[in-house]
Design an enzyme around this catalytic site. Structure first.
Site, PDB file in Angstrom:
ATOM      1  N   SER A   1       0.600  -1.454  -0.171  1.00 31.71           N
ATOM      2  CA  SER A   1      -0.024  -0.019   0.123  1.00 31.71           C
ATOM      3  C   SER A   1       1.123   1.225   0.091  1.00 31.71           C
ATOM      4  O   SER A   1       2.310   1.124   0.450  1.00 31.71           O
ATOM      5  CB  SER A   1      -0.430   0.283   1.479  1.00 31.71           C
ATOM      6  OG  SER A   1      -2.005   1.440   1.518  1.00 31.71           O
TER       7      SER A   1
ATOM      8  N   TYR B   1      -1.827  -0.735  10.209  1.00 33.02           N
ATOM      9  CA  TYR B   1      -1.852  -1.092   9.124  1.00 33.02           C
ATOM     10  C   TYR B   1      -0.839  -0.722   8.166  1.00 33.02           C
ATOM     11  O   TYR B   1      -0.572  -1.910   7.594  1.00 33.02           O
ATOM     12  CB  TYR B   1      -3.366  -0.271   8.103  1.00 33.02           C
ATOM     13  CG  TYR B   1      -3.844  -0.441   6.854  1.00 33.02           C
ATOM     14  CD1 TYR B   1      -4.343  -2.399   5.800  1.00 33.02           C
ATOM     15  CD2 TYR B   1      -2.959  -0.290   5.704  1.00 33.02           C
ATOM     16  CE1 TYR B   1      -4.243  -2.478   5.486  1.00 33.02           C
ATOM     17  CE2 TYR B   1      -3.584  -0.265   3.991  1.00 33.02           C
ATOM     18  CZ  TYR B   1      -3.920  -1.688   4.124  1.00 33.02           C
ATOM     19  OH  TYR B   1      -4.370  -1.928   2.957  1.00 33.02           O
TER      20      TYR B   1
END
Length: 246
Positions: free
Chosen positions: A135, A148
């Site tokens: 990501s 995350y």
């Protein structure tokens, strides 16, 4: 173009979103594809739509990952393409973090991804391609994203080390790091209606290209990294976020 003719691909979390798009692209380019997912009904539906093989497997359980690797090898022999895609969201401040959210995100996004590669290594063919779904947040510092983002940053570190370790077998290991992408993952995280629209608007305002990403574009990058055109690329992260991280 059938650039991946004769190759076997495994896509974890392939029943929806980027994983589904990647499985579709890999199949269209000639690969035999296996997709995985935790939900049997959703997996069977996706496998039928795509015309691929579905194997139920939970990336949050190391024992299930081992069984998946064995099952894939039993059915198809060596694996040529491994797209480690399955993941979940988990947002919240450091101050208000809970062990439950931390364990769920890290168990699936980092530990599960790590052991997916680990368990598949004996079954990867010479010159195979491994792609992690990372990501753009791995290199950003947004509030509420500590769990995350840190999991994805750790994954990128593993990617680079694995690229060095597997180079003697000509196995290439890379990562694709999308920015905000139109998938169902936000809905799965509990966002819907006006709240979801507001989040999308807030995100798009911070993307120089003023749009959300498309899962199909990420799928094409995964397919490219899996083919001969990328045979000299390893240990690299490809950020696809419309300039958001600039």
């Amino acid at each position: 173009m059938k650039n991946l003719e004769g190759k076997t691909a495994v896509v974890t979390g392939g029943n929806s979103g980027i994983g589904y798009a990647a499985a579709k692209e890999l199949k269209e380019q000639g690969a035999s594809v296996i997709i995985t997912g935790r939900r049997k009904d959703a997996l069977e539906l996706a496998a039928a739509e795509l015309g691929v093989t579905g194997i139920v497997a939970d990336q949050g359980q190391v024992s299930a990952i081992g069984e998946l690797a064995n099952a894939a090898a039993d059915q198809f022999g060596k694996v040529d393409i491994l797209f480690i895609n399955a993941g979940v969201l988990g947002m919240g401040s450091v101050e208000n973090a809970t062990e439950e959210v931390f364990d769920n995100v890290i168990d699936i996004n980092f530990k599960g991804a790590y052991f997916t590669l680990s368990k598949f290594i004996p079954f990867l063919s010479e010159g195979a391609s491994v792609v992690f779904l990372s990501s753009n947040t791995a290199s950003m510092n947004g509030a509420e994203s500590s769990i995350y983002s840190s999991g994805k940053a750790a994954l990128n570190s593993v990617m680079r080390i694995a690229a060095v370790e597997l180079a003697p077998r000509k196995i290439r290991v890379n990562a694709v790091s999308p920015g905000p992408t139109e998938t169902a993952i936000m809905g799965k995280a509990g966002f819907e209606g006006d709240q979801l629209d507001a989040i999308k608007s807030w995100v798009i305002d911070r993307v120089p290209l003023k749009k959300m990403g498309d899962a199909g574009d990420v799928a094409k990058m995964v397919a490219y990294l899996s083919g001969d055109g990328a045979k000299f690329i390893t240990g690299s992260e490809f950020v696809m976020d419309g300039g958001m991280s600039l």
